[in-house]
Design a protein around this motif. Structure first.
Motif, PDB file in Angstrom:
ATOM      1  N   SER A 497     107.995  19.771 -92.483  1.00  0.00           N
ATOM      2  CA  SER A 497     107.820  18.643 -93.099  1.00  0.00           C
ATOM      3  C   SER A 497     108.347  18.489 -94.651  1.00  0.00           C
ATOM      4  N   ILE A 498     108.701  17.186 -95.199  1.00  0.00           N
ATOM      5  CA  ILE A 498     109.061  17.021 -96.635  1.00  0.00           C
ATOM      6  C   ILE A 498     107.851  16.884 -96.971  1.00  0.00           C
ATOM      7  N   VAL A 499     107.139  17.606 -98.179  1.00  0.00           N
ATOM      8  CA  VAL A 499     105.931  17.344 -98.816  1.00  0.00           C
ATOM      9  C   VAL A 499     106.130  16.953-100.350  1.00  0.00           C
ATOM     10  N   ALA A 500     105.361  16.167-100.758  1.00  0.00           N
ATOM     11  CA  ALA A 500     105.310  15.554-102.057  1.00  0.00           C
ATOM     12  C   ALA A 500     104.688  16.590-102.973  1.00  0.00           C
ATOM     13  N   TRP A 501     105.463  16.763-104.134  1.00  0.00           N
ATOM     14  CA  TRP A 501     104.889  17.703-105.099  1.00  0.00           C
ATOM     15  C   TRP A 501     103.828  17.227-105.925  1.00  0.00           C
ATOM     16  N   GLU A 502     103.931  15.762-106.468  1.00  0.00           N
ATOM     17  CA  GLU A 502     102.619  15.425-107.336  1.00  0.00           C
ATOM     18  C   GLU A 502     102.386  14.089-106.779  1.00  0.00           C
ATOM     19  N   GLY A 504     101.885  10.109-107.398  1.00  0.00           N
ATOM     20  CA  GLY A 504     102.243   8.881-108.335  1.00  0.00           C
ATOM     21  C   GLY A 504     102.931   7.876-107.200  1.00  0.00           C
ATOM     22  N   VAL A 505     103.813   7.508-107.837  1.00  0.00           N
ATOM     23  CA  VAL A 505     104.911   6.277-107.021  1.00  0.00           C
ATOM     24  C   VAL A 505     105.994   6.751-106.662  1.00  0.00           C
ATOM     25  N   ALA A 506     106.556   6.712-105.181  1.00  0.00           N
ATOM     26  CA  ALA A 506     107.886   7.458-105.104  1.00  0.00           C
ATOM     27  C   ALA A 506     108.788   6.482-105.649  1.00  0.00           C
ATOM     28  N   THR A 507     110.091   6.944-106.225  1.00  0.00           N
ATOM     29  CA  THR A 507     111.148   6.162-106.563  1.00  0.00           C
ATOM     30  C   THR A 507     112.493   6.478-105.751  1.00  0.00           C
ATOM     31  N   THR A 508     113.306   5.649-105.806  1.00  0.00           N
ATOM     32  CA  THR A 508     114.562   5.829-105.151  1.00  0.00           C
ATOM     33  C   THR A 508     115.375   7.108-105.633  1.00  0.00           C
ATOM     34  N   PHE A 509     115.476   7.189-106.769  1.00  0.00           N
ATOM     35  CA  PHE A 509     115.745   8.278-107.127  1.00  0.00           C
ATOM     36  C   PHE A 509     115.237   9.910-106.580  1.00  0.00           C
ATOM     37  N   GLY A 510     113.949   9.780-106.593  1.00  0.00           N
ATOM     38  CA  GLY A 510     113.222  11.039-106.078  1.00  0.00           C
ATOM     39  C   GLY A 510     113.482  10.951-104.678  1.00  0.00           C
ATOM     40  N   LEU A 511     113.370   9.717-103.774  1.00  0.00           N
ATOM     41  CA  LEU A 511     113.697  10.033-102.472  1.00  0.00           C
ATOM     42  C   LEU A 511     114.950  10.209-101.992  1.00  0.00           C
ATOM     43  N   ARG A 512     116.103   9.965-102.986  1.00  0.00           N
ATOM     44  CA  ARG A 512     117.492  10.113-102.767  1.00  0.00           C
ATOM     45  C   ARG A 512     117.503  11.573-102.537  1.00  0.00           C
ATOM     46  N   ASN A 513     116.907  12.402-103.226  1.00  0.00           N
ATOM     47  CA  ASN A 513     116.897  13.837-103.379  1.00  0.00           C
ATOM     48  C   ASN A 513     116.224  14.395-102.060  1.00  0.00           C
ATOM     49  N   ALA A 514     115.212  13.676-101.645  1.00  0.00           N
ATOM     50  CA  ALA A 514     114.676  14.221-100.349  1.00  0.00           C
ATOM     51  C   ALA A 514     115.185  13.743 -99.013  1.00  0.00           C
ATOM     52  N   GLU A 515     115.834  12.525 -99.220  1.00  0.00           N
ATOM     53  CA  GLU A 515     116.772  12.289 -97.963  1.00  0.00           C
ATOM     54  C   GLU A 515     117.879  12.935 -97.655  1.00  0.00           C
ATOM     55  N   GLU A 516     118.420  13.939 -98.535  1.00  0.00           N
ATOM     56  CA  GLU A 516     119.587  14.780 -98.338  1.00  0.00           C
ATOM     57  C   GLU A 516     119.285  15.781 -97.449  1.00  0.00           C
ATOM     58  N   ARG A 517     117.695  16.106 -97.233  1.00  0.00           N
ATOM     59  CA  ARG A 517     117.063  17.233 -96.516  1.00  0.00           C
ATOM     60  C   ARG A 517     116.764  16.754 -95.062  1.00  0.00           C
ATOM     61  N   GLY A 518     116.506  15.557 -94.925  1.00  0.00           N
ATOM     62  CA  GLY A 518     115.905  15.090 -93.576  1.00  0.00           C
ATOM     63  C   GLY A 518     115.905  13.589 -93.391  1.00  0.00           C
ATOM     64  N   MET A 519     114.737  13.379 -92.688  1.00  0.00           N
ATOM     65  CA  MET A 519     114.349  11.832 -92.370  1.00  0.00           C
ATOM     66  C   MET A 519     113.163  11.455 -93.267  1.00  0.00           C
ATOM     67  N   LEU A 520     112.983  10.249 -93.839  1.00  0.00           N
ATOM     68  CA  LEU A 520     111.979   9.861 -94.541  1.00  0.00           C
ATOM     69  C   LEU A 520     110.876   9.046 -93.880  1.00  0.00           C
ATOM     70  N   PHE A 521     109.753   9.197 -94.369  1.00  0.00           N
ATOM     71  CA  PHE A 521     108.738   8.151 -93.784  1.00  0.00           C
ATOM     72  C   PHE A 521     108.263   7.159 -94.684  1.00  0.00           C
ATOM     73  N   ILE A 522     108.600   7.034 -95.668  1.00  0.00           N
ATOM     74  CA  ILE A 522     108.144   6.281 -96.851  1.00  0.00           C
ATOM     75  C   ILE A 522     109.376   5.620 -97.748  1.00  0.00           C
ATOM     76  N   ASP A 523     109.020   4.396 -98.120  1.00  0.00           N
ATOM     77  CA  ASP A 523     110.072   3.579 -98.993  1.00  0.00           C
ATOM     78  C   ASP A 523     109.450   3.876-100.524  1.00  0.00           C
ATOM     79  N   GLU A 541     111.123  24.730 -91.636  1.00  0.00           N
ATOM     80  CA  GLU A 541     110.327  25.263 -92.942  1.00  0.00           C
ATOM     81  C   GLU A 541     109.980  23.825 -93.816  1.00  0.00           C
ATOM     82  N   ASP A 542     108.781  24.211 -94.268  1.00  0.00           N
ATOM     83  CA  ASP A 542     108.290  22.944 -95.103  1.00  0.00           C
ATOM     84  C   ASP A 542     109.288  23.040 -96.365  1.00  0.00           C
ATOM     85  N   LEU A 543     109.451  21.694 -97.015  1.00  0.00           N
ATOM     86  CA  LEU A 543     110.213  21.718 -98.252  1.00  0.00           C
ATOM     87  C   LEU A 543     109.294  20.661 -99.275  1.00  0.00           C
ATOM     88  N   THR A 544     109.145  21.241-100.393  1.00  0.00           N
ATOM     89  CA  THR A 544     108.245  20.552-101.448  1.00  0.00           C
ATOM     90  C   THR A 544     109.190  19.909-102.348  1.00  0.00           C
TER      91      THR A 544
END
Length: 619
Positions: A497-502, A504-523, A541-544
């Motif tokens: 899993s990709i796990v949220a660090w904190e 708050g509200v997910a941003t496009t910029f923050g999700l762009r970094n996560a998207e490079e590592r796998g598949m997203l579940f949220i917008d 392995e889990d990624l925070t």
């Protein structure tokens, strides 16, 4: 005691079919041709699928009763046919096992192009074990790829394989098209279902019962009437029941209570009609019995004799239901306390006899066991729609011990249909999960049918990877195949899993970094909390990741770039997919409006310490 007599004015039948083979559509046509509906009455399609989940999924979950009245062409006598629509999935076997106590024969519906399928096998096996005569209906004769003779040969082979005796294997055959309401004794269909009606009257035996003896009725289903309270459905095995009469209720443990049949109904079409009395052989509904339970016998108070209690196979899968402990708890659910959840689960036990609910070490969690992931998933979805909010764990197989102290685990017979190009990948996947291939054969449509025997433990969560490997083209069905020796543990090299660090509200910029590592579940714009799973990592392995991180804006040009950036399409997970995805260290937060996968330990630092400790123990 009176003598046994045939109640020729009744026939009691169950309809058996694989999912999407036309069972509920056939019932629609039978009701219409028996003139159940008024000429100007607006009737919905698939009227027997009255449950919202049944209509959405296209499957039958709950056993339901209906009835038609047709004339016997030989005697001219009016005959009432009580029809029970049965679930087609083995996970709802508790419903099936009860139904077989109410009927004297079955209609087996088979798709002319596909032949009998796995879920047909489970229900038919129940009918054969009770030696119930069957009528085989080859449906969908209008399909371009229909091969009715092949479908019939496969059906005969299935009867023999399931241990049918010579009498059962010599079944009558009707060809039909349920949508148009046509049937025939050969490939040429008549303009109506008359051949089917005549075959039911001639081949399904009338109930052979004792009308003069003291009352005996086994409660096989429960319901609820808005005005009259709980209702009990069952077939009268002996005697006569009258509205208002005193009843002896023999409970499953043998204890005796006394009650009154305040309201008495019989089925006609989709309605229940009030009657003054009903006699042996008829299927009735009784309202006004407080806290009635499936498996109780209703009897004459002067001769309280119990019928055999309905026995169902034990559950094979379990998971915990508990109070929602996420930071977002209480936002959109109106029933989230442990008391609410416990009362709802206890209520479910009264009608869902294949379910088990046990307390755990925590007063806020309950161990719920069922016949499979789908069985438990339907309960979760139903509670969610009723306004409940809770969290559930990953399903796990139930391991038992035999008399010799040997540990046994449940096995499934897995039937898959896949394109030829995907056979290698699927065989490798099932083999790595300790599956044993028992058969492989080509289908008429160019796909390949493969049968495996595999432990339930290794099969949990497999469907998602199977559908991914076959690009959604594969079809997978499972049937419980008994218990066998517990195999050694198997480790699957699967993504994590990709796990949220904190929070708050997910941003496009923050999700762009996560998207490079796998598949997203949220917008972007989705509220998240620390420890919430926001995607699937392509590595084991889990990624925070800090998905709430914002871009540092230094000028208007960069601000505009933030607006126009687009993310790849996210994976929108259904409840079934979310349950399958769960790892042992994850929970699924279920609310009326949201499904959120989360880590059991939400704090990143605490989770890291726990993981390190586990690795040290394994080392």
């Amino acid at each position: 005691m009176g003598a046994l007599v045939k109640q020729t004015q009744f026939r009691n039948i169950a309809i058996i079919a694989h999912v999407d083979h036309g069972k509920t559509t056939l019932v629609d046509s039978m009701l219409k041709q028996a003139k159940i509906f008024r000429e100007n009455q607006l009737v919905a399609e698939r009227v027997m699928d009255s449950n919202d989940l049944e209509r959405e999924r296209g499957i039958t979950i709950l056993a339901k009763n209906t009835a038609i009245i047709i004339p016997d062409p030989h005697s001219g006598e009016l005959v009432k046919i009580n029809i029970v629509d049965t679930p087609g999935h083995a996970d709802f076997g508790g419903e099936v096992e009860r139904i077989m106590n109410m009927v004297d024969g079955v209609l087996l519906l088979v798709d002319a192009a596909e032949g009998p399928k796995p879920q047909t096998r489970f229900v038919l096996k129940q009918a054969i074990s009770k030696n119930l005569p069957a009528i085989v209906l080859i449906n969908k004769m209008d399909r371009r790829e229909a091969l009715p003779d092949r479908a019939l040969d496969l059906t005969f082979d299935l009867f023999i394989e399931l241990g049918a005796n010579d009498g059962m294997a010599e079944f009558p055959i009707i060809y039909c098209n349920a949508i148009t309401g046509q049937a025939g004794y050969g490939h040429e269909l008549s303009p109506n279902l008359q051949p089917l009606f005549e075959t039911i009257l001639s081949h399904i035996p009338a109930p052979d019962v004792d009308v003069e003896g003291p009352l005996q009725l086994l409660v096989t289903n429960l319901g609820y009437d808005e005005y009259r309270g709980s209702t009990a459905v069952g077939r009268i095995h002996r005697g006569v029941i009258k509205q208002g009469q005193t009843l002896a209720r023999i409970q499953r443990d043998g204890s005796l209570l006394y009650d009154q049949a305040k309201y008495l109904f019989v089925f006609y079409g989709l309605e229940k009609q009030p009657v003054e009395q009903a006699q042996a052989g008829e299927i009735v509904t009784i309202a006004g019995l407080e806290n009635i339970a499936i498996g109780e016998t209703l009897a004459d108070p002067e001769h309280p004799e119990a019928l055999p209690v309905i026995e169902v196979e034990a559950p094979t899968v379990r998971m915990t239901f508990g109070v929602n402990t996420s930071p977002f708890a209480g936002r959109d659910g109106s029933r989230g306390t442990s008391r609410n959840i416990r009362e709802r689960l206890m209520q479910e036990l009264r009608t869902n006899i294949a379910l088990r609910v046990e307390p755990t070490e925590s007063a806020e969690r309950f161990m719920v066991s069922g016949r499979g992931e789908l069985h438990l998933g339907i309960l979760i979805e139903t509670m969610r729609r009723e306004g409940y909010e809770f969290e559930v764990s990953r399903p796990e197989a139930i391991v038992i011990e035999n008399e010799q102290g040997e540990k046994l685990e449940p096995y499934e017979e897995v039937h898959v249909d896949v394109p030829e190009s995907d056979v290698g990948a699927v065989v490798e996947m099932l083999g790595s999960r300790q599956g044993e291939m028992t058969n492989m054969a080509p289908n008429a449509d160019g796909t390949v049918h493969i049968i495996y025997r595999i432990p339930v433990r290794t099969l949990l969560g497999f469907r998602y990877y199977f559908m991914t490997a076959t690009r959604g083209l594969g079809v997978l069905n499972t049937i419980f195949d008994g218990y066998d020796t517990l195999q050694s543990a198997v480790r699957h090299q699967q993504s994590r899993s990709i796990v949220a660090w904190e929070t708050g509200v997910a941003t496009t910029f923050g999700l762009r970094n996560a998207e490079e590592r796998g598949m997203l579940f949220i917008d972007p714009g989705t509220e998240v909390y620390e420890g919430m799973v926001v995607g699937e990592n392509s590595r084991p392995e889990d990624l925070t990741v800090n998905v709430c991180k914002k871009r540092a804006l230094t000028n208007m040009r960069q601000s505009n770039r933030e607006i126009v950036e687009r993310l790849a399409r996210r994976r929108d997970m259904s409840l079934d997919e979310a349950i399958e995805y769960l790892s042992s260290d994850e929970l699924l937060e279920v609310t009326p409006g949201h499904l959120r996968i989360r880590k059991r330990i939400l704090k990143t630092e605490e989770r890291g310490k726990s993981t390190k400790k586990q690795k040290e123990l394994l080392a």
